[in-house]
Design an enzyme around this catalytic site. Structure first.
Site, short mmCIF file in Angstrom:
data_model
loop_
_atom_site.label_atom_id
_atom_site.label_comp_id
_atom_site.label_asym_id
_atom_site.label_seq_id
_atom_site.Cartn_x
_atom_site.Cartn_y
_atom_site.Cartn_z
N VAL A 163 27.62 -32.33 4.48
CA VAL A 163 26.44 -32.94 4.42
C VAL A 163 26.27 -34.08 5.34
O VAL A 163 27.38 -34.74 5.80
CB VAL A 163 26.36 -33.65 2.94
CG1 VAL A 163 27.59 -34.41 2.63
CG2 VAL A 163 25.05 -34.30 2.56
N CYS A 164 25.10 -34.55 5.70
CA CYS A 164 25.01 -35.48 6.61
C CYS A 164 23.57 -36.47 5.94
O CYS A 164 23.01 -36.00 4.84
CB CYS A 164 24.57 -35.11 7.89
SG CYS A 164 23.04 -33.96 8.25
N ARG A 165 22.82 -36.94 6.67
CA ARG A 165 21.50 -37.53 6.10
C ARG A 165 20.42 -36.82 5.72
O ARG A 165 19.75 -36.66 4.75
CB ARG A 165 20.93 -38.52 7.07
CG ARG A 165 19.73 -39.38 6.46
CD ARG A 165 19.45 -40.52 7.37
NE ARG A 165 19.03 -40.13 8.67
CZ ARG A 165 19.36 -40.71 9.82
NH1 ARG A 165 20.23 -41.90 9.64
NH2 ARG A 165 19.12 -40.25 11.06
N MET B 182 21.97 -35.87 2.45
CA MET B 182 22.18 -37.10 1.52
C MET B 182 20.65 -37.44 0.88
O MET B 182 20.48 -38.07 -0.24
CB MET B 182 22.81 -38.27 1.88
CG MET B 182 24.48 -38.11 2.07
SD MET B 182 25.11 -37.42 0.41
CE MET B 182 24.78 -39.15 -0.46
#
Length: 111
Positions: free
Chosen positions: A61-63, A90
């Site tokens: 996961v990242c932004r 996220m």
């Protein structure tokens, strides 16, 4: 050469027991992350890839999902067959009402 297909899941279709690897920068992580996630910044993946489990479901996961897709592609190309990208990152996690924690007393947020 064909492109690698990136397996994806969403915050609401996350496999039970999946391990989350958050590849955002330290300030993003500190502002808010999923409880129980491991922090492994994207640029450290080549040196720390051994920390990514090779068994069970792993969700990166990242932004928003772009950086994590690159990490999933890298891991797939290097022998991991159990990694998925969190579609929407996220931002999608927060929008789905999933829990978040911050590294201090602030309200957790996605930055």
């Amino acid at each position: 050469m064909s492109a690698i297909e990136i397996p994806t899941v969403t915050a609401t279709t996350l496999p039970a027991g999946a391990r989350l690897i958050d590849v955002r920068e330290p300030d993003e992580w500190a502002a808010g992350h999923a409880p129980g996630a491991a922090h492994l910044p994207m640029m450290q993946i080549p040196d720390r890839a051994a920390e990514v489990p090779r068994d069970g479901d792993v969700v990166v996961v990242c932004r928003s999902g772009a950086r994590s897709a690159q990490v999933v592609s890298y891991l797939l190309a290097n022998g991991w067959g159990n990694v998925h990208n969190l579609d929407g990152g996220m931002r999608g996690w927060a929008a789905a009402g999933q829990p978040m924690v911050a590294d201090d007393d602030r309200q957790a947020q996605v930055i």
